[in-house]
Design an enzyme around this catalytic site. Structure first.
Site, PDB file in Angstrom:
ATOM      1  N   ARG A   1      -2.585 -10.536  -2.395  1.00  0.00           N
ATOM      2  CA  ARG A   1      -1.487 -10.772  -3.337  1.00  0.00           C
ATOM      3  C   ARG A   1      -1.656 -12.105  -4.070  1.00  0.00           C
ATOM      4  NH1 ARG A   1      -0.149  -7.211   0.431  1.00  0.00           N
ATOM      5  NH2 ARG A   1       1.648  -5.816   0.230  1.00  0.00           N
TER       6      ARG A   1
ATOM      7  N   ASP B   1      -0.308  -1.709  11.641  1.00  0.00           N
ATOM      8  CA  ASP B   1      -1.750  -1.914  11.868  1.00  0.00           C
ATOM      9  C   ASP B   1      -2.075  -2.228  13.331  1.00  0.00           C
ATOM     10  OD1 ASP B   1      -2.267  -1.414   9.224  1.00  0.00           O
ATOM     11  OD2 ASP B   1      -2.146  -3.508   8.637  1.00  0.00           O
TER      12      ASP B   1
ATOM     13  N   ARG C   1     -10.217  -1.701  12.482  1.00  0.00           N
ATOM     14  CA  ARG C   1      -9.251  -1.965  13.560  1.00  0.00           C
ATOM     15  C   ARG C   1      -9.586  -1.161  14.819  1.00  0.00           C
ATOM     16  NH1 ARG C   1      -6.148  -5.566  11.033  1.00  0.00           N
ATOM     17  NH2 ARG C   1      -5.516  -5.104   8.907  1.00  0.00           N
TER      18      ARG C   1
ATOM     19  N   ARG D   1      -6.150   7.432  12.663  1.00  0.00           N
ATOM     20  CA  ARG D   1      -6.137   6.560  13.849  1.00  0.00           C
ATOM     21  C   ARG D   1      -5.523   7.231  15.076  1.00  0.00           C
ATOM     22  NH1 ARG D   1      -4.974   0.814  10.693  1.00  0.00           N
ATOM     23  NH2 ARG D   1      -7.156   0.494  10.103  1.00  0.00           N
TER      24      ARG D   1
ATOM     25  N   SER E   1       6.275   2.038   2.808  1.00  0.00           N
ATOM     26  CA  SER E   1       4.902   1.581   2.588  1.00  0.00           C
ATOM     27  C   SER E   1       4.926   0.365   1.684  1.00  0.00           C
ATOM     28  CB  SER E   1       4.070   2.701   1.939  1.00  0.00           C
ATOM     29  OG  SER E   1       2.909   2.148   1.340  1.00  0.00           O
TER      30      SER E   1
ATOM     31  N   GLN F   1       2.382  -1.024   0.433  1.00  0.00           N
ATOM     32  CA  GLN F   1       1.411  -0.837  -0.656  1.00  0.00           C
ATOM     33  C   GLN F   1       2.069  -0.114  -1.833  1.00  0.00           C
ATOM     34  OE1 GLN F   1      -2.036   1.074   1.040  1.00  0.00           O
ATOM     35  NE2 GLN F   1      -2.658  -0.778   2.138  1.00  0.00           N
TER      36      GLN F   1
ATOM     37  N   SER G   1      -3.086  -9.328   3.762  1.00  0.00           N
ATOM     38  CA  SER G   1      -2.102  -8.896   2.758  1.00  0.00           C
ATOM     39  C   SER G   1      -1.767 -10.037   1.801  1.00  0.00           C
ATOM     40  CB  SER G   1      -0.811  -8.441   3.450  1.00  0.00           C
ATOM     41  OG  SER G   1      -1.045  -7.297   4.214  1.00  0.00           O
TER      42      SER G   1
HETATM   43  C1  S3P Z   1      -0.630  -3.348   3.682  1.00  0.00           C
HETATM   44  C2  S3P Z   1       0.324  -2.428   4.007  1.00  0.00           C
HETATM   45  C3  S3P Z   1       0.165  -1.445   5.097  1.00  0.00           C
HETATM   46  C4  S3P Z   1      -0.986  -1.822   6.028  1.00  0.00           C
HETATM   47  C5  S3P Z   1      -2.199  -2.280   5.294  1.00  0.00           C
HETATM   48  C6  S3P Z   1      -1.883  -3.478   4.409  1.00  0.00           C
HETATM   49  C7  S3P Z   1      -0.351  -4.266   2.542  1.00  0.00           C
HETATM   50  O1  S3P Z   1      -0.089  -0.178   4.531  1.00  0.00           O
HETATM   51  O2  S3P Z   1      -1.317  -0.721   6.860  1.00  0.00           O
HETATM   52  O3  S3P Z   1      -3.219  -2.656   6.225  1.00  0.00           O
HETATM   53  O4  S3P Z   1      -1.039  -5.303   2.420  1.00  0.00           O
HETATM   54  O5  S3P Z   1       0.563  -3.966   1.768  1.00  0.00           O
HETATM   55  P1  S3P Z   1       1.128   0.770   4.034  1.00  0.00           P
HETATM   56  O6  S3P Z   1       1.936  -0.051   3.141  1.00  0.00           O
HETATM   57  O7  S3P Z   1       0.506   1.897   3.294  1.00  0.00           O
HETATM   58  O8  S3P Z   1       1.810   1.210   5.288  1.00  0.00           O
END
Ligand code: S3P
Length: 423
Positions: free
Chosen positions: A22, A308, A383, A339, A160, A162, A18
């Protein structure tokens, strides 16, 4: 159990996925250069680098560091090709937030798995901000008509990181402030990094973030800590494989990511933390020793902090002496595979007593395992592949894992680290 399954020794896991994504994204949007050390060179992060190169950003990759030559928020160039996100949900959702505010049109695509994943969750807020996005049934490929965005107040229906990050990146380009409200706090790496790259752009409250646009970002040096989601494979392996004793150095322990450690402790695992460093993204060495494990429950409010790691927690439950329950994890159905369904299918092949729930599982770890089918399948999900590999350490017959090479998405050197701990 396979002979010599016992794990012992000390390793470092690769950089956090992550944070690596970024660092490229904010680096590209900055003025000046961003130098990144311990960057994760996995397929997903390489997708993010490739996309920014196609948006006109120079990124140098040497063994010691990655250098991103930032072009500023207004400096990206219209892509001459479709932007290929590969398998990466994080690249897709975060970069779509960037593209929504650019003065050009981009077409975003990805592999078969990514093309099945839901994009409505970003299309809704980005459209509310003024962007026009074409996507058949809210799936990739997606055409993003960048435009001048407006600030909004957005209450997120699902926690989330993301989606939150997509809105933050769009909001930096809006003509007014944006407020984002989260139901449960998700990982906050975007906010932490933005505070360093552009302190005046962000105001953080408990479950609420306010983005003030029109402030420039300045390139930074970023050291990426080890990925707790990669360390988790060996933390759980050491907890469940009798006789194991493992230390993992320099693991990122941002509190929005350490849910796995809380559950391990509740299950009675012997886990100690040393050499803690503080800073924007704290890290520590984590040591785990195998012990008897107790059953545990995990409910919805904890899921964002370990989203995760749920496949691994199902494996932990399958070795705990009693019935464990994981609920509130319906988001797992929308990851690189479904999953919940995949874990149930594959664990049943190992003879694990597991029951599928709409939002999780019930697992009776007191029942012995018995191998029903040695042909395991990762369903092309990194995973799942690694969780099954750890599970196979406890099976006394050889098993195969279909499409095991999917590990390249987040942890290309997983086999090397496993071999180090088994030697
Ligand atoms: C992530 C956020 C998570 C995670 C993904 C990486 C990120 O997803 O499952 O592997 O880097 O922001 P969600 O934000 O959709 O839950």
């Amino acid at each position: 159990m396979q002979t010599n399954s016992r794990l012992s020794g000390t390793i470092s896991v690769p950089g956090d996925k992550s944070i690596s994504h970024r660092s490229i994204i904010l680096g590209a949007l900055s003025n000046g250069t961003t130098k990144i050390t311990n960057f994760l060179r996995s397929a997903d992060c390489i997708s993010t680098m490739g996309v920014f190169r196609n948006l006109g950003v120079q990124i140098d990759d040497t063994p010691a560091e990655i250098t991103v030559h930032g072009v500023g928020i207004k400096g990206l160039q219209a892509p001459k090709v479709d932007l290929d996100m590969g398998n990466s949900g994080t690249s897709t959702r975060l970069i779509s937030g960037v593209l929504a505010g650019q003065p050009f049109v981009s077409r975003v695509m990805g592999d078969a798995s990514l093309s099945k994943r839901p994009m409505k969750r970003i299309i809704t807020p980005l459209s509310e901000m003024g962007s026009e996005i074409d996507a058949v049934e809210n799936h990739l490929p997606m055409t993003i008509h960048g435009t001048q965005l407006h600030g909004i107040q957005y209450e997120m229906p699902v926690a989330s990181a993301q989606v939150k990050s997509a809105i933050i990146l769009a909001a930096l380009q809006a003509d007014g402030d944006t407020t984002i409200i989260e139901p449960v706090k998700s990982r906050d790496h975007t906010e932490n990094m933005l505070e360093r790259f552009s302190p005046d752009s962000i105001e953080k409250h408990d479950h609420q973030i306010v983005i003030h646009p029109h402030h420039e970002l300045a390139g930074q040096a970023v050291h990426v800590p080890g990925d707790i989601s990669s360390a988790a494979f060996f933390l759980v392996a050491a907890a469940i494989v009798p006789g194991s004793e493992v230390t993992i150095q320099n693991v990122g322990i941002n509190p929005t990511r350490t849910g796995i450690l809380n559950v391990l402790k509740r299950a009675g695992a012997s886990i100690t933390e040393t050499n803690r460093t503080t800073g924007v993204e704290a890290s520590a060495d984590l040591a785990v020793k195998a012990t008897e494990l107790k059953p545990f429950t995990v409910t919805g409010h904890e899921i964002p902090g370990l989203v995760d790691e749920v496949p691994l927690l199902a494996l932990l439950a399958a070795r705990a002496n009693g019935v464990s329950k994981i609920t509130g994890a319906e988001e797992l159905r929308f990851k690189e595979s479904d999953r919940i369904s995949v874990i149930v299918t594959e664990f049943k092949k190992l003879g694990i007593a597991i029951e599928e729930l709409p939002d999780g599982f019930i697992i009776d770890g007191s029942k012995p395992w018995h191998l029903n089918d040695a042909k395991l399948n990762s369903h092309k999900d990194h995973r799942i592949a690694m969780t099954l590999k750890i599970a196979s350490l406890l099976v006394d017959q050889p098993v195969t894992i279909k499409d095991f090479d999917s590990i390249k998405i987040s942890y290309p050197t997983f086999n090397d680290d496993l071999a180090k701990l088994r030697s």
